[in-house]
Design a protein around this motif. Structure first.
Motif, PDB file in Angstrom:
ATOM      1  N   GLU A 193       0.853  -1.180   0.000  1.00 57.78           N
ATOM      2  CA  GLU A 193       0.000   0.000   0.000  1.00 57.78           C
ATOM      3  C   GLU A 193       0.893   1.234   0.000  1.00 57.78           C
ATOM      4  O   GLU A 193       1.802   1.345   0.835  1.00 57.78           O
ATOM      5  N   ARG A 249      -7.315  -2.131   1.735  1.00 57.66           N
ATOM      6  CA  ARG A 249      -6.464  -0.956   1.611  1.00 57.66           C
ATOM      7  C   ARG A 249      -5.299  -1.179   0.656  1.00 57.66           C
ATOM      8  O   ARG A 249      -4.742  -0.239   0.116  1.00 57.66           O
ATOM      9  N   TYR A 250      -4.919  -2.433   0.446  1.00 57.52           N
ATOM     10  CA  TYR A 250      -3.700  -2.738  -0.286  1.00 57.52           C
ATOM     11  C   TYR A 250      -3.972  -2.796  -1.793  1.00 57.52           C
ATOM     12  O   TYR A 250      -4.965  -3.378  -2.236  1.00 57.52           O
ATOM     13  N   ASP A 251      -3.042  -2.245  -2.555  1.00 52.53           N
ATOM     14  CA  ASP A 251      -3.211  -2.159  -3.999  1.00 52.53           C
ATOM     15  C   ASP A 251      -2.589  -3.322  -4.752  1.00 52.53           C
ATOM     16  O   ASP A 251      -3.033  -3.656  -5.850  1.00 52.53           O
TER      17      ASP A 251
END
Length: 129
Positions: free
Chosen positions: A96, A115-117
């Protein structure tokens, strides 16, 4: 973007070190989380190293797992000691941009997988005698 390695079969009480390569990232700008998912269970956050130097752990691994990062090598590690059968799962690293929070009420809570891409493909850890 992310590639995990280091999983395997280990006896209870043993150790493993997982590695997460981040070749496509400017690692100092990213927080990296480790997650795991056991068969039939939801994915859960295990640990996190933030871009600004914080480390977080879920309660069940505190004192046994250690997260670290080498920004120059673009690597993040999860040292897992005193492994237990309940640690059996597929482990994933995720990235992230920016920092993440330890506060569960925060929008940037580190355990929030959404939340993490970027995610790796996972590495399997089996703790069994």
């Amino acid at each position: 973007q992310l590639v995990e390695s280091g999983g395997g079969l280990v006896q209870p009480g043993g150790s493993l070190r997982l590695s997460c390569e981040t070749p496509g990232l400017t690692l100092p700008a990213y927080s990296i989380g480790w997650f795991r998912q056991a068969p039939g269970k939801e994915r859960e956050g295990v640990s996190c190293t933030t871009n600004d130097g914080h480390t977080y752990y879920r309660d069940s691994v505190k004192g046994r797992f250690t997260v670290s990062r080498d920004n120059a090598k673009k690597m993040v590690y999860l040292q897992m000691d005193n492994l237990k059968p309940d640690d059996t799962a597929t482990y994933y690293c995720a990235a992230e941009y920016g920092t993440l929070s330890h506060a569960s009420s925060s929008y940037y809570f580190w355990e929030n997988a959404a939340r993490y891409d970027y995610w790796g493909q996972g590495t399997r850890v089996t703790v069994s005698s």
